[in-house]
Design a protein around this motif. Structure first.
Motif, short mmCIF file in Angstrom:
data_model
loop_
_atom_site.label_atom_id
_atom_site.label_comp_id
_atom_site.label_asym_id
_atom_site.label_seq_id
_atom_site.Cartn_x
_atom_site.Cartn_y
_atom_site.Cartn_z
N SER A 101 85.26 21.33 60.02
CA SER A 101 85.76 21.87 58.42
C SER A 101 86.01 23.41 58.79
O SER A 101 85.36 24.08 59.70
CB SER A 101 84.79 21.37 57.48
N PHE A 102 86.70 23.90 57.72
CA PHE A 102 86.81 25.20 57.75
C PHE A 102 87.03 25.68 56.15
O PHE A 102 87.49 24.79 55.50
CB PHE A 102 88.02 25.78 58.46
N THR A 103 86.92 26.76 55.78
CA THR A 103 87.13 27.34 54.45
C THR A 103 88.37 28.41 54.23
O THR A 103 88.66 29.03 55.20
CB THR A 103 86.03 28.28 54.01
N ILE A 104 89.23 28.00 53.23
CA ILE A 104 90.57 28.50 53.22
C ILE A 104 90.02 29.94 52.74
O ILE A 104 89.57 30.23 51.72
CB ILE A 104 91.27 27.94 52.15
N PRO A 105 90.64 31.00 53.52
CA PRO A 105 90.41 32.50 53.15
C PRO A 105 91.57 32.80 52.24
O PRO A 105 92.51 32.41 52.19
CB PRO A 105 90.55 33.13 54.48
N GLY B 275 89.18 29.31 48.70
CA GLY B 275 87.87 29.02 48.85
C GLY B 275 87.59 27.55 49.00
O GLY B 275 86.41 27.16 49.10
N ASP B 276 88.38 26.74 48.93
CA ASP B 276 88.11 25.22 49.01
C ASP B 276 87.83 25.09 50.68
O ASP B 276 88.30 25.68 51.58
CB ASP B 276 89.55 24.31 48.91
N THR B 277 86.87 24.09 50.87
CA THR B 277 86.51 23.61 52.27
C THR B 277 87.55 22.33 52.74
O THR B 277 87.56 21.61 51.91
CB THR B 277 85.05 23.18 52.49
N ILE B 278 87.93 22.60 53.82
CA ILE B 278 89.02 21.40 54.29
C ILE B 278 88.15 20.79 55.41
O ILE B 278 87.77 21.50 56.60
CB ILE B 278 90.19 22.02 54.85
N ASN B 279 88.13 19.48 55.44
CA ASN B 279 87.63 18.48 56.45
C ASN B 279 88.41 17.95 57.32
O ASN B 279 89.55 17.61 56.81
CB ASN B 279 86.46 17.60 55.75
N TYR C 163 95.63 22.69 48.39
CA TYR C 163 93.91 23.38 48.57
C TYR C 163 94.30 24.69 47.62
O TYR C 163 95.33 25.48 47.24
CB TYR C 163 93.77 23.83 49.85
#
Length: 212
Positions: free
Chosen positions: A63-67, A13-17, A10
């Protein structure tokens, strides 16, 4: 866990499902409310790790967004399932960031720079993540002239998808008026005054013979 794949990498800012399921020999398929997801952030500055519980939900997925939490970080996604008798099964997958190399240098060589609050002797090459924002500066303001990207002595840079380098130049290596070529001389040089020719005298006339 059916997603994400362990091979996923990743950027910030990428979204991980994530998604998954569980079955039990007695209960059959375990329903969503009995599935619990936990996203754990592993932060390992200097190789010493600690963890942050980033997310916990009960469902078949989410899902979550990579900080942007600095360098040396990866995420573990844990799925737990509980059956009707209270027995629990757990599985997990870890995902890691894409990485690029950031090289910091000084001119003259051998100076000190500060990267995200830590000082390094140059040249130094660091591993960081695309999409992240990092702060670079020189360890001292004395003699600082410019960074190669035109930024101030301390400024933020956004990490791209390719390796990059930044050089801090100090006045010892900065262009100066002494190193510039002299401007052309456009003045007219004075002309010498005209010279008056000097005529040499001719031979004196012979005197008359004596007695005549």
């Amino acid at each position: 866990i059916t997603a994400p794949s362990p091979s996923l990498t990743y950027a910030i800012g990428d979204t991980i499902n994530f998604s998954g399921s569980a079955t039990d020999p007695v209960d059959g398929s375990i329903p969503g409310p009995q599935l619990t997801w936990q996203v754990v952030q592993h932060h390992c500055p200097g190789g010493i790790c600690h963890t942050h519980n980033y997310l916990t939900i009960a469902d078949t997925g989410g899902s979550f967004t990579i900080p942007d939490h600095g360098d040396n970080v990866y995420y573990e996604i844990i799925l737990s399932a509980i059956n009707s008798t209270g027995l629990t099964g757990t599985t997990s997958v870890s995902i890691y960031p894409k990485t690029v190399h950031l090289t910091l240098n000084t001119a003259p060589a051998g100076g000190q720079v500060v990267y995200n609050g830590t000082a390094y002797a140059t040249p130094v090459t660091l591993t960081t993540y695309p999409g992240s924002v990092r702060t670079i500066s020189t360890a001292s303001s004395q003699g600082f002239y410019s960074w190669s990207d035109g930024g101030a002595r301390q400024h933020d840079i956004t990490i791209g998808l390719a390796d990059a380098s930044y050089t801090a130049t100090f006045t010892d290596a900065a262009p100066s008026a002494r190193s510039l070529p002299a401007p052309p001389n456009t003045s007219v040089a004075p002309q010498p005054a005209p010279r008056t020719p000097i005529v040499a005298p001719g031979p004196a006339p012979n005197p008359l013979p004596a007695g005549r």
